[in-house]
Design an enzyme around this catalytic site. Sequence first.
Site, short mmCIF file in Angstrom:
data_model
loop_
_atom_site.label_atom_id
_atom_site.label_comp_id
_atom_site.label_asym_id
_atom_site.label_seq_id
_atom_site.Cartn_x
_atom_site.Cartn_y
_atom_site.Cartn_z
N HIS A 1 81.70 45.10 -12.72
CA HIS A 1 82.75 45.24 -11.70
C HIS A 1 84.09 45.69 -12.26
O HIS A 1 84.97 46.07 -11.50
CB HIS A 1 82.95 43.92 -10.96
CG HIS A 1 81.92 43.67 -9.89
ND1 HIS A 1 80.59 43.51 -10.15
CD2 HIS A 1 82.05 43.53 -8.55
CE1 HIS A 1 79.94 43.30 -9.03
NE2 HIS A 1 80.81 43.30 -8.04
N ASP A 9 76.84 36.96 -6.25
CA ASP A 9 77.21 38.23 -5.64
C ASP A 9 76.39 38.36 -4.38
O ASP A 9 75.20 38.03 -4.37
CB ASP A 9 76.90 39.38 -6.60
CG ASP A 9 77.48 40.67 -6.08
OD1 ASP A 9 78.52 41.10 -6.61
OD2 ASP A 9 76.92 41.26 -5.13
N ARG A 12 79.10 48.70 1.93
CA ARG A 12 80.13 48.21 2.86
C ARG A 12 81.35 49.13 2.80
O ARG A 12 81.60 49.82 1.83
CB ARG A 12 80.49 46.75 2.61
CG ARG A 12 80.73 46.38 1.18
CD ARG A 12 81.11 44.93 1.06
NE ARG A 12 80.03 44.02 1.40
CZ ARG A 12 79.82 42.85 0.80
NH1 ARG A 12 80.62 42.45 -0.18
NH2 ARG A 12 78.85 42.07 1.15
N SER A 56 81.73 39.30 0.85
CA SER A 56 81.26 38.98 -0.49
C SER A 56 81.06 37.49 -0.72
O SER A 56 81.39 36.64 0.10
CB SER A 56 82.24 39.51 -1.51
OG SER A 56 83.32 38.62 -1.63
N ARG A 98 82.53 36.01 -3.26
CA ARG A 98 83.60 35.57 -4.17
C ARG A 98 84.21 34.25 -3.71
O ARG A 98 84.76 34.14 -2.63
CB ARG A 98 84.66 36.68 -4.32
CG ARG A 98 85.45 37.00 -3.08
CD ARG A 98 86.30 38.26 -3.30
NE ARG A 98 85.45 39.45 -3.28
CZ ARG A 98 85.81 40.63 -2.76
NH1 ARG A 98 87.00 40.80 -2.27
NH2 ARG A 98 84.96 41.65 -2.76
C1 MIC Z 1 81.31 43.13 -3.31
O1 MIC Z 1 80.45 43.98 -3.13
O2 MIC Z 1 82.18 42.85 -2.47
C2 MIC Z 1 81.29 42.34 -4.59
C3 MIC Z 1 82.49 42.70 -5.34
O3 MIC Z 1 80.16 42.69 -5.36
C4 MIC Z 1 81.26 40.86 -4.22
C5 MIC Z 1 81.41 39.94 -5.33
C6 MIC Z 1 82.81 39.81 -5.82
O4 MIC Z 1 83.75 39.79 -5.05
O5 MIC Z 1 82.96 39.69 -7.03
C7 MIC Z 1 80.03 40.41 -3.45
O6 MIC Z 1 79.45 41.20 -2.73
O7 MIC Z 1 79.66 39.24 -3.50
FE1 SF4 Z 2 79.00 46.40 -7.14
FE2 SF4 Z 2 79.13 44.87 -4.94
FE3 SF4 Z 2 79.38 47.54 -4.81
FE4 SF4 Z 2 77.08 46.52 -5.40
S1 SF4 Z 2 78.19 46.26 -3.48
S2 SF4 Z 2 78.03 48.26 -6.42
S3 SF4 Z 2 77.62 44.75 -6.63
S4 SF4 Z 2 80.76 46.10 -5.79
#
Ligand code: MIC
Ligand code: SF4
Length: 749
Positions: free
Chosen positions: A90, A154, A442, A637, A639
């Site tokens: 990330h 994640d 997303r 997410s 997080r």
């Molecule tokens: C995301 O796609 O939003 C992330 C970044 O992968 C997050 C995790 C994070 O915020 O570190 C997720 O999907 O859980």
């Molecule tokens: Fe990385 Fe989350 Fe994006 Fe997947 S959706 S590429 S884990 S930031």
Amino acid sequence: MIKAVYSRFPQRVEAARNVTGKPLTLTEKILYTHLWNGEATSACERGKSYVDFAPDRVAMQDATAQMALLQFMQAGRKKVAVPSTVHCDHLIQARVGSSQDLSDALNKNNEVFNFLSSISNKYGIGFWKPGAGIIHQVVLENYAFPGGMMIGTDSHTVNAGGLGMVAIGVGGADAMDVMAGMAWELKFPKLIGIKLTGKLNGWCSAKDVILKVAGILTVKGGTGCIVEYFGEGAQSLSCTGKGTICNMGAEIGATTSTFGYDDSMERYLRSTGRPEVADLANSIREHLTGDAEVYANPEKYFDQVIEINLSELEPHLNGPFSPDLATPISKMKEEAAKNNWPTKVEVGLIGSCTNSSYEDIARSASLAKQVIAKNLKPKAEFSITPGSEVVRYTIERDGFIDTFNEMGATVYANACGPCIGMWARVGAEKKEKNTIVHSFNRNFQSRNDGNPNTLAFVASPELTTALAIAGDLTFNPITDTLINEKGEQVKLDPPSGDELPSKGFDAKDPGYQAPAEDGSGVEVNVSSDSERLQLLAPFSEWDGQNITGARVLIKAKGKCTTDHISMAGQWLRFRGHLDNIANNTLIGATNFFNGAQNSVKNQLTGAYDEVPKVQRAYKAGGVPTLVVGDQNYGEGSSREHAAMQPRHLGVRAILVKSFARIHETNLKKQGMLALTFSNDADYDKIQENDVVNFTDLVSFSPDKPLHLELVHEDGTKETIAVNHTYNAQQIEWFKAGGALNLIRKGLVH
Ligand code: MIC
Ligand code: SF4
């Protein structure tokens, strides 16, 4: 480990059939074979029973692993109890191209990568270095196995459902429990069955299945549910295509999604160097899919059934700003005009954890090839973020990278990059309204380039490539033609490509670092003046009193995802430092009372200021606060920062119309009050200058609503009821000031 799981599988499935007295879905088989207490002795009630599970493995990515492992450090264990891995993906910014970007990231994040590498080494955790790839792709290639159960810090951990797992996204505190050898609790989910008939053809790909499903179920339609795909259409999809579908199940709020074991999974296991796993899975094949009676009469066994005919599916574009706003490509001309969406596509981006399989890249490359062959000139910029070094090396060997380069593409590092806002997009700071298309999952506002006026549409990699070539959001490759450099009208041929590399996968260095056999001598240093890492101090316990005199920090209006609560992008660098990252708390949320972002009234001064500043003032003044929100609060997410930051800053309760699953659990784990309006319309009763008093928190108990007295500015008072889903154990977390405090005190083992 897989052998052990499979050896008990048949017997545990039988026990589950006995207690439930019915044939089983695959989901039930996996859940019941992973009960913490062993064989099932009673049936679990879907949507009701809290159940303890014993997941087989844990995966963490660098941005969430920091907090997960900072918590694990406090648990006093020598080693992780189940196989666990950390993946550095990330924190790498996409700017000029893979090698430069990777070396910049190594420099910039040196301290964090060293911390993660040494703490992994110490506690027996496998470490995937920066550049090795995106967590979910690496997990699918190396660790996922049919019938297994995994949790990951994640939300897209669910990707491993493509290989027949029940893989669930969680916050770091949940991961810590499992790594510390404790049970993992989940409310037994409801089941959605999706029957796929027919076969994909032409421009359609697996991505379009989930884009369509997202349109049907919306961003909260899957909440509390596991989605199980079945039918001849499911079997016709590649394993990585199944992964894509499961991956984006996170966008409908589903706990996870999965597919029964079939030939496509066997092919993938063999192709990724795991023939022995394939052989083992074959030996219990009938248990690794739902029972035939279930699939013959799905209405009887699932809580909801959806049927999709793949032969009739159309390519979709979902967006902008929400992944469930589904538009079939043939309707885009009308929709774009109606909504005033800019139709010029500025950038097309393929890759990410969702869509960077060999098949995805091969099919997109078949379109890139036509650029040269048909004398076309791509109208938009184009980039690729490969999902892993194994995929990148293999597609380079097979000539696809050259093809993309000829089209003028930029190849970024094997990392999240633009998907998580780690994208130094030139000109984004001008905040112009513009359109991009990507094959990620997303597309919340500001997510990719930090520009709130960028409209991001999610599509398959194939359609993304076609739209980048055309430079036009309304271009329908099925019916429309393009004018080439010679002024001729040309049509793109539908994409084609191999599911798996005929010469096999390869890589010079996949990027793995095994932990020390005995890590007890490994030192993990966190410097006290670091701005990136901070050891955790325990949160304070509940004082046993009703919370009174509380103020409303913010009443968030509309969508409030974890991106709104704790933005990623440039803030990712503070993921290991709670106090620093807390400075982004809720800065993306819209204040209901003034329609502005990051501007709320400080009741101590009467002045408007930034949300984190105002909250710090309340904390300093000893004023308790609550945050009010709308539907599906905290979607997106996993997080846990989105829960820990308000907690750290002294917010006591989050009161909303409804929660996304992971966020609600994260709040509970961190000792916050996660409450929902008993009556949604009460959201309207909350006024900016209200004083809020809890009247019966002292008798907080399971299944009993709480009551809040709202004292309005004009002196009138009214009491509203609020619901919660805390069980007895979770109430203990609240009382102790967070689940970790119980572990610290040795009260939970
Ligand atoms: C995301 O796609 O939003 C992330 C970044 O992968 C997050 C995790 C994070 O915020 O570190 C997720 O999907 O859980
Ligand atoms: Fe990385 Fe989350 Fe994006 Fe997947 S959706 S590429 S884990 S930031």
